[in-house]
Design an enzyme around this catalytic site. Sequence first.
Site, mmCIF file in Angstrom:
data_model
loop_
_atom_site.group_PDB
_atom_site.id
_atom_site.type_symbol
_atom_site.label_atom_id
_atom_site.label_comp_id
_atom_site.label_asym_id
_atom_site.label_seq_id
_atom_site.Cartn_x
_atom_site.Cartn_y
_atom_site.Cartn_z
ATOM 1 N N THR A 33 0.819 -1.224 0.000
ATOM 2 C CA THR A 33 0.000 0.000 0.000
ATOM 3 C C THR A 33 0.846 1.264 0.000
ATOM 4 O OG1 THR A 33 -0.132 0.030 2.428
ATOM 5 C CG2 THR A 33 -1.859 -1.163 1.240
ATOM 6 N N CYS A 37 2.234 3.117 9.305
ATOM 7 C CA CYS A 37 1.170 3.127 10.313
ATOM 8 C C CYS A 37 1.730 2.995 11.721
ATOM 9 C CB CYS A 37 0.202 1.963 10.079
ATOM 10 S SG CYS A 37 -0.513 1.879 8.430
ATOM 11 N N CYS A 41 -3.322 0.152 14.104
ATOM 12 C CA CYS A 41 -4.053 0.810 13.010
ATOM 13 C C CYS A 41 -5.244 -0.067 12.605
ATOM 14 C CB CYS A 41 -3.134 1.003 11.813
ATOM 15 S SG CYS A 41 -3.981 1.728 10.378
ATOM 16 N N ARG A 66 4.191 6.847 2.902
ATOM 17 C CA ARG A 66 3.394 8.034 3.231
ATOM 18 C C ARG A 66 2.511 7.735 4.443
ATOM 19 N NH1 ARG A 66 0.962 5.396 -0.917
ATOM 20 N NH2 ARG A 66 -1.291 5.000 -0.747
ATOM 21 N N CYS A 68 -0.398 6.950 6.919
ATOM 22 C CA CYS A 68 -1.727 6.339 6.795
ATOM 23 C C CYS A 68 -2.794 7.357 7.178
ATOM 24 C CB CYS A 68 -1.818 5.111 7.715
ATOM 25 S SG CYS A 68 -3.459 4.382 7.818
ATOM 26 N N CYS A 71 -4.817 5.806 10.818
ATOM 27 C CA CYS A 71 -4.236 5.937 12.160
ATOM 28 C C CYS A 71 -3.427 7.218 12.310
ATOM 29 C CB CYS A 71 -3.370 4.725 12.486
ATOM 30 S SG CYS A 71 -1.910 4.535 11.431
#
Length: 357
Positions: A33, A37, A41, A66, A68, A71
């Site tokens: 993804t 996190c 999360c 990047r 999340c 969370c």
Amino acid sequence: MTARPELDLDACWQRLSGAADDGPDFYYGVATTGVICRPGCPSRMPRRENVRFFADLASGLAAGFRPCKRCCPDQPAGAAATRAQAAVEKACALIRDALEAGEAAPTLHALAEAVHLSPFHFQRLFKRLAGMSPRDYGAGCKQGRLVAALAQGDDVAGALYEAGFGAVSDAYRAVKQATGTTPAKLKAGDFDLWWATVETVFGLTLIAATEQGIAALFMGEDEEILAADLVHRFPRARISRDQARLAPLLDAVRARAAEPHAGGALALDLRGTAFEISVWQALRAIPVGETRTYGALAAAIGKPGAARAVGRACGANPVSILVPCHRAVGADGSLTGYRWGTARKRKLLEIEREAGG
């Protein structure tokens, strides 16, 4: 999968997967993804081979991940805690609303979807903040509505229906579990109540209990006044003093008063109106060391605008400390009133802040 040398990969995974409650502090990136996190999360649990662990957020961002959006690891941890509490409060409201409408409580999957969490993380989050599963919370709401209606003298058959029980046998089992007696006897006020006193950090404390659990916890300076208050609160009960019978409860309450996490699990026998019990349940869901305004509590039980009624329910709470009405404060954070004195309320909150969650 790589990680900074100081991180124990196995310990990180044990914590992330839920196999362990404690472990090192870390962030984790998910290769499929591209997000980083915090542990806990609500996103779907990733496969281990797709996870990279980082000791700090900056390392994960530098590696190309990047933040999340669920969370929010780039925001203060308190913001995530607030969202988690809001999710649990919304789920509680959905359960109560369904039961009040005569419908079955929402399923775990339906509740998780409503608060935009996975069922796995929602279940763990709910149990951590509310102290019970969503299913047990729903059962407690039904049980509380039935016991409250019967204690107020409502017709047995009507009370069973209004509480949301489809089968009489289920309702009888619920009342027996909650009060140790039958619906008919509860309606008639046919139950025994034993009381005793103990000195705690808050002074003289009276504890009264039924076969099911603690029904009253009063604080004051005069034993006769506290005992008279007990008779006034439970006019139809058979009340007697039994210091020896309640000795284990007295020790547990003394410990709990001094240390919020001490004393073990204490069974309660809450008797009030359906509205009062819903408020008391919401109070018990507030984590140690935190407070809620009366308005926030009203919203949490699905009754926005009922802040004054919530205040009255807090004042009617017969089980101080264990049903923490001291955690309810004014809109400006002021202590407002407290049945057992604002000095005790202030001391309770100070002890809980020091103990933390």
